[in-house]
Design a protein around this motif. Structure first.
Motif, PDB file in Angstrom:
ATOM      1  N   PHE A 371       0.809  -1.220   0.000  1.00  0.00           N
ATOM      2  CA  PHE A 371       0.000   0.000   0.000  1.00  0.00           C
ATOM      3  C   PHE A 371       0.844   1.273   0.000  1.00  0.00           C
ATOM      4  CE2 PHE A 371      -3.113  -3.110   1.161  1.00  0.00           C
ATOM      5  CZ  PHE A 371      -4.304  -2.619   0.633  1.00  0.00           C
ATOM      6  N   ALA A 372       2.161   1.128  -0.150  1.00  0.00           N
ATOM      7  CA  ALA A 372       3.032   2.302  -0.191  1.00  0.00           C
ATOM      8  C   ALA A 372       2.638   3.201  -1.356  1.00  0.00           C
ATOM      9  CB  ALA A 372       4.493   1.873  -0.316  1.00  0.00           C
ATOM     10  N   GLY A 373       2.544   4.505  -1.081  1.00  0.00           N
ATOM     11  CA  GLY A 373       2.192   5.463  -2.120  1.00  0.00           C
ATOM     12  C   GLY A 373       0.710   5.568  -2.414  1.00  0.00           C
ATOM     13  N   LYS A 374      -0.113   4.825  -1.673  1.00  0.00           N
ATOM     14  CA  LYS A 374      -1.550   4.844  -1.908  1.00  0.00           C
ATOM     15  C   LYS A 374      -2.275   5.470  -0.715  1.00  0.00           C
ATOM     16  CE  LYS A 374      -1.430   0.681  -4.777  1.00  0.00           C
ATOM     17  NZ  LYS A 374       0.028   0.523  -4.765  1.00  0.00           N
ATOM     18  N   HIS A 375      -3.526   5.844  -0.922  1.00  0.00           N
ATOM     19  CA  HIS A 375      -4.383   6.344   0.152  1.00  0.00           C
ATOM     20  C   HIS A 375      -5.470   5.296   0.394  1.00  0.00           C
ATOM     21  CE1 HIS A 375      -2.452  10.276  -0.120  1.00  0.00           C
ATOM     22  NE2 HIS A 375      -2.514  10.131  -1.433  1.00  0.00           N
ATOM     23  N   PHE A 376      -5.682   4.965   1.630  1.00  0.00           N
ATOM     24  CA  PHE A 376      -6.582   3.854   1.934  1.00  0.00           C
ATOM     25  C   PHE A 376      -7.297   4.096   3.254  1.00  0.00           C
ATOM     26  CE2 PHE A 376      -2.186   2.983   3.100  1.00  0.00           C
ATOM     27  CZ  PHE A 376      -2.266   2.688   4.443  1.00  0.00           C
ATOM     28  N   GLN A 377      -8.290   3.239   3.519  1.00  0.00           N
ATOM     29  CA  GLN A 377      -9.097   3.353   4.735  1.00  0.00           C
ATOM     30  C   GLN A 377      -9.348   1.971   5.323  1.00  0.00           C
ATOM     31  OE1 GLN A 377     -11.643   5.937   2.157  1.00  0.00           O
ATOM     32  NE2 GLN A 377     -12.260   6.838   4.100  1.00  0.00           N
ATOM     33  N   PHE A 378      -9.693   1.959   6.609  1.00  0.00           N
ATOM     34  CA  PHE A 378      -9.905   0.699   7.331  1.00  0.00           C
ATOM     35  C   PHE A 378     -11.383   0.533   7.699  1.00  0.00           C
ATOM     36  CE2 PHE A 378      -5.463   1.714   8.253  1.00  0.00           C
ATOM     37  CZ  PHE A 378      -4.838   0.497   8.006  1.00  0.00           C
ATOM     38  N   PRO A 379     -12.090  -0.416   7.079  1.00  0.00           N
ATOM     39  CA  PRO A 379     -13.443  -0.729   7.557  1.00  0.00           C
ATOM     40  C   PRO A 379     -13.381  -1.225   9.001  1.00  0.00           C
ATOM     41  CG  PRO A 379     -13.003  -1.738   5.430  1.00  0.00           C
ATOM     42  CD  PRO A 379     -11.697  -1.238   5.938  1.00  0.00           C
ATOM     43  N   HIS A 380     -14.356  -0.828   9.807  1.00  0.00           N
ATOM     44  CA  HIS A 380     -14.398  -1.198  11.221  1.00  0.00           C
ATOM     45  C   HIS A 380     -15.677  -1.975  11.533  1.00  0.00           C
ATOM     46  CE1 HIS A 380     -11.055   1.533  11.766  1.00  0.00           C
ATOM     47  NE2 HIS A 380     -11.067   1.383  13.080  1.00  0.00           N
ATOM     48  N   GLN A 381     -15.636  -2.699  12.633  1.00  0.00           N
ATOM     49  CA  GLN A 381     -16.810  -3.357  13.195  1.00  0.00           C
ATOM     50  C   GLN A 381     -16.644  -3.373  14.707  1.00  0.00           C
ATOM     51  OE1 GLN A 381     -14.989  -7.836  12.314  1.00  0.00           O
ATOM     52  NE2 GLN A 381     -17.042  -7.384  11.695  1.00  0.00           N
ATOM     53  N   ILE A 382     -17.640  -3.866  15.428  1.00  0.00           N
ATOM     54  CA  ILE A 382     -17.563  -3.922  16.881  1.00  0.00           C
ATOM     55  C   ILE A 382     -17.709  -5.370  17.339  1.00  0.00           C
ATOM     56  CG2 ILE A 382     -18.486  -1.585  17.135  1.00  0.00           C
ATOM     57  CD1 ILE A 382     -21.149  -2.822  18.001  1.00  0.00           C
ATOM     58  N   ASP A 383     -17.246  -5.636  18.577  1.00  0.00           N
ATOM     59  CA  ASP A 383     -17.469  -6.960  19.152  1.00  0.00           C
ATOM     60  C   ASP A 383     -18.738  -6.920  20.002  1.00  0.00           C
ATOM     61  OD1 ASP A 383     -16.812  -5.751  21.546  1.00  0.00           O
ATOM     62  OD2 ASP A 383     -14.928  -6.813  21.827  1.00  0.00           O
ATOM     63  N   PHE A 384     -19.024  -8.011  20.695  1.00  0.00           N
ATOM     64  CA  PHE A 384     -20.310  -8.089  21.388  1.00  0.00           C
ATOM     65  C   PHE A 384     -20.392  -7.156  22.577  1.00  0.00           C
ATOM     66  CE2 PHE A 384     -17.942 -10.789  24.209  1.00  0.00           C
ATOM     67  CZ  PHE A 384     -18.624 -10.794  25.413  1.00  0.00           C
ATOM     68  N   ARG A 385     -19.243  -6.584  23.026  1.00  0.00           N
ATOM     69  CA  ARG A 385     -19.263  -5.579  24.094  1.00  0.00           C
ATOM     70  C   ARG A 385     -19.384  -4.161  23.555  1.00  0.00           C
ATOM     71  NH1 ARG A 385     -14.523  -8.253  26.126  1.00  0.00           N
ATOM     72  NH2 ARG A 385     -13.612  -7.427  24.221  1.00  0.00           N
TER      73      ARG A 385
END
Length: 805
Positions: A371-385
């Motif tokens: 991913f060097a030189g690129k722009h990116f994002q991280f999808p998120h989720q939650i756990d049961f707490r």
């Protein structure tokens, strides 16, 4: 590379990883360790155990029907016989084998087990040294381990110290093996016997083959499961907003398995959730996953250089194993042999742990390079707490020191007033180095006083390695690059992209202190305002040293040795850190043991030698005692939570509570029956657990789990509320860990205010009373009285400079 190509690669990487795991198992003749083999073991083994037990019991009751070979094995537990026979069958399930070869293979494994048990029960002294030898080969093949103990067996027999083992005859092995294969065939319907002709005429040979049904099942299982575990990577496009439990993140993409908003297998609970009531939770996650990132190329370059040159820097572990001590003379005394064996065992354990560390470093570097030189994002989720997590694993803002150091915000913020807007950049640098127990002003001064060293690192980090002395060396290296750029730019107008983190002072104890209004715990963890930061770990270690000094004055040589060795905050950090999350005396001892081993290895010390286990036990008891003395009211809160949940446990009722952000948590640990099968010899795992979900819930796990889960649900609420406020106040870039929040240095003060505001608002409500009221709706039984409260006012957190620092 676009997102469609990336989606395809994630699937292909997952398929390749799954197929490699399957092929590796087949190449090693260990298909029982392949995913489908493990599934078959869990589902088929219980019935096979019952069948073997029933047949052996029948022969015991009917002596006239006992086969001539049966007495050789009927003293073994049916569980062990079934496990060994089934493993041997599964290990080559895809290969056509003759009935004779398959039978002998099964019998040989069982004979090895019987022989080992015979040595253990009848010759314990020989067994002791044989066992030590086998431990050295714990990472080797099955045959290497068998050879290791046979050397002792045969050696002592030659000396006349014991009777030579009578090897089972070929006829006995064939009888045992064919009987077990028939039991497996009739019990599991997995295999069949086929009579096939040879290439040499009329001769026919019976073969053991997999049934057509199982062959198709394995093919279908692999085809289905290889698509279920893609190698999740960051996204080049903006993640989809979560609009329901089932839609968001990577979105509905052909080929990618659907991810849920909540990592949970409790589908009944997920379907019952009210999405409108928990809308702030979705808003928080959606805002966090919009943060754009890029790779820190300069850190990546140094990390790749360090790996290629076998540099040990922080978590950049060595590429080669630690060397074992030199061999000792065979005529050495017993104490010397035992001590050498103990040291070898420690080094073997360290070398085993290095394997997973190396794999983690390699995958982190691979992802960073991709991913060097690129722009990116991280999808998120939650756990049961309710805790928020990025879905990608290795390169992640919640990852290791190296992983965090490889990440920069894609969007920059301009520093116009360096004295104020770069202040948190300096604080972050001091924190990463480990100079975080002084005031914020002193941290800033420390950075300015190290201007020369920082510039040398900035100019040539491969030659000037001062940065490697930091507590978090890779993040400190990233700071040196950013600070060097700031100075080179002249300060004003510099565009900063480095995430600057503010960390909690033992967040678990902070939240328990707020729950119980504990002024002592609050003061020890910076919930209340102080002129200098308080340090709970040092607070506990000081108490431990006081107890050691008392014992030393009474003539205790172990206490004196510990005082000389040095007990400090690093000794107590891990035990104190996990105490509010269900830490036990056993885990405390394990953490003390790990700390001791690491310090001995780094300093080339070993003051206790063969008495190390007793010395570690003694020290861990003092650490536990000191923690109890320092954390009396948090302990009462944890006990009250456990006692309250035990009431529901006795009624076989799961516990449900609603977080301050409207998310309904359900804790339900299924009542699982576990069968532990012990074998003397085996591959890697020396036992197998068979889990069978029974009716109801596990009362013990329910009680043990409530304290950490309740606290986690509250730290998740603080993080979510802070993220919502950050969005309202225009803070677009966030790196949120459960007890560490990061943003640009220009926005750090603002984020700190919002964080304290969120905490004060959430804990101004009596959350223990609210929890009790909610539990009352789930049972008619009387609940324990609330624990006594202290005098801490949650609003005091608003004025605490070091609450998160």
């Amino acid at each position: 590379m676009d997102q469609l190509e990336l989606n395809l690669e994630m699937v292909e990487q997952g398929v390749a990883r799954y197929r490699h795991k399957v092929q590796s198992a087949r190449d090693r003749d260990k298909e029982s360790e392949a995913p489908y083999g493990q599934r078959l073991m869990r589902t088929q083994l219980p019935e096979l155990i019952r069948d073997i037990d029933k047949r052996i019991s029948y022969h015991r009751k009917h002596p006239h029907a006992v086969p001539f070979w049966m007495p050789l094995i009927w003293d073994l537990e049916p569980e062990v016989i079934a496990l060994l026979a089934f493993q041997a069958t599964l290990d080559n399930i895809s290969i056509k084998r003759t009935l004779l070869a398959a039978s002998i293979n099964i019998a040989k494994r069982i004979e090895d087990e019987v022989r080992y048990c015979h040595l253990r029960d009848n010759h314990p002294d020989v067994f002791h040294y044989a066992q030590k030898d086998v431990e050295k080969y714990s990472h080797k093949s099955y045959s290497r381990k068998v050879q290791a103990f046979k050397r002792h067996d045969l050696g002592e027999a030659k000396k006349g110290n014991m009777e030579r083992w009578r090897t089972w005859t070929r006829k006995e092995k064939v009888g045992i093996g064919t009987w077990l294969l028939e039991v497996i065939r009739s019990s599991t319907h997995m295999i069949q016997f086929k009579v096939l002709g040879t290439n040499y005429g009329k001769k026919t040979v019976t073969h053991v083959t997999v049934t057509d049904e199982l062959f198709q099942w394995i093919a279908d299982y692999n085809q289905h499961h290889e698509l279920l575990s893609p190698m999740w990577l960051p996204m080049l496009e903006q993640p989809k907003d979560w609009t329901s439990i089932w839609h968001g993140g990577y979105g509905d993409v052909d080929g990618l398995p659907a991810e849920k908003f909540i990592k949970s297998f409790d589908m009944e609970h997920l379907r019952a959730l009210d999405l409108n009531a928990m809308k702030p939770v979705l808003d928080a996650v959606n805002h966090i996953q919009q943060t754009k990132w890029t790779v820190n190329d300069r850190v990546l370059d140094v990390a790749q250089w360090a790996w290629e040159n076998n540099k040990e820097i922080g978590e950049m572990c060595r590429r080669s194993d630690y060397e074992l001590p030199p061999p000792i003379p065979e005529d050495s005394d017993e104490d010397t042999k035992r001590e050498n064996s103990r040291k070898c065992g420690i080094i073997h354990g360290l070398n085993m742990s290095l394997r997973s560390q190396r794999l983690h470093v390699l995958k982190t570097l691979w992802t960073g390079d991709k991913f060097a030189g690129k722009h990116f994002q991280f999808p998120h989720q939650i756990d049961f707490r309710g805790r928020m997590y990025p879905i990608p694993y290795f390169l992640s803002p919640q990852g290791t020191d190296l992983s965090k150091a490889l990440l920069l915000f894609s969007e920059s913020e301009t520093i116009w007033k360096p004295e104020t807007e770069a202040r948190w950049l300096a604080i972050h640098g001091a924190n990463c180095f480990g100079n975080d127990k002084v005031t914020l002003d002193e941290r800033v001064k420390w950075v300015h006083s190290r201007k020369k060293e920082i510039h040398e690192v900035y100019s040539d980090p491969k030659t000037n390695d001062w940065w490697t002395e930091a507590d978090d060396p890779w993040q400190f290296l990233a700071f040196c690059f950013e600070w060097g750029d700031l100075l080179a730019h002249g300060g004003r107008g510099f565009k900063t992209r480095l995430p600057c983190a503010m960390d909690a002072s033992n967040n678990g104890i902070q939240l328990l202190s707020l729950l119980g209004r504990d002024e002592i715990g609050g003061a020890a963890t910076n919930v209340t305002s102080t002129d200098v930061p308080a340090d709970l770990y040092s607070f506990v270690s000081d108490r431990v040293n006081a107890l050691l000094l008392d014992d030393a004055k009474k003539g205790d040589h172990v206490a004196t040795a510990w005082l000389k060795f040095g007990v400090d905050r690093k000794t107590t950090k891990r035990p104190v850190m996990v105490k509010p999350y269900g830490g036990t005396r056993f885990s405390c001892k394990d953490y003390i043991s790990d700390w001791y081993a690491e310090k001995c290895m780094s300093k080339n010390l070993d003051p206790f030698g063969k008495e190390s286990s007793q010395a570690i036990g003694y020290l861990s008891n003092l650490v536990w005692k000191s923690m109890d003395q320092c954390l009396q009211r948090p302990n009462r809160v944890m006990k009250w939570l456990q006692d309250t949940v035990r009431v529901l446990g006795h009624e076989q009722t799961p516990v449900v509570w609603t977080t301050p952000m409207g998310f309904k948590v359900r804790q339900r640990y299924a009542n699982v029956s576990r069968k532990r099968i012990m074998t003397a010899l085996g591959e890697k795992a020396m036992f197998l657990r068979i889990n069978e979900e029974a009716d109801g819930i596990d009362k013990k796990r329910q009680a043990n789990g409530i304290s950490p889960n309740f606290v986690h649900s509250l730290d998740a609420s603080v993080a979510q509320q802070t993220a919502v406020y950050a969005k309202e106040h225009g803070i677009r870039s966030l790196a949120m860990v459960h007890d560490s929040f990061a943003t640009h240095s220009t926005n750090a003060d603002k984020l700190g205010v919002l964080l304290r505001k969120s905490t004060a608002e959430i804990f101004s409500t009596d959350l223990l009373l609210k929890f009790q009221d909610e539990i009352k709706t789930q049972t008619e039984k009387e609940l324990p009285d609330l624990p006594p409260y202290g005098t801490l006012d949650p609003l005091e957190v608003l004025g605490s400079e070091y609450f998160f620092a």
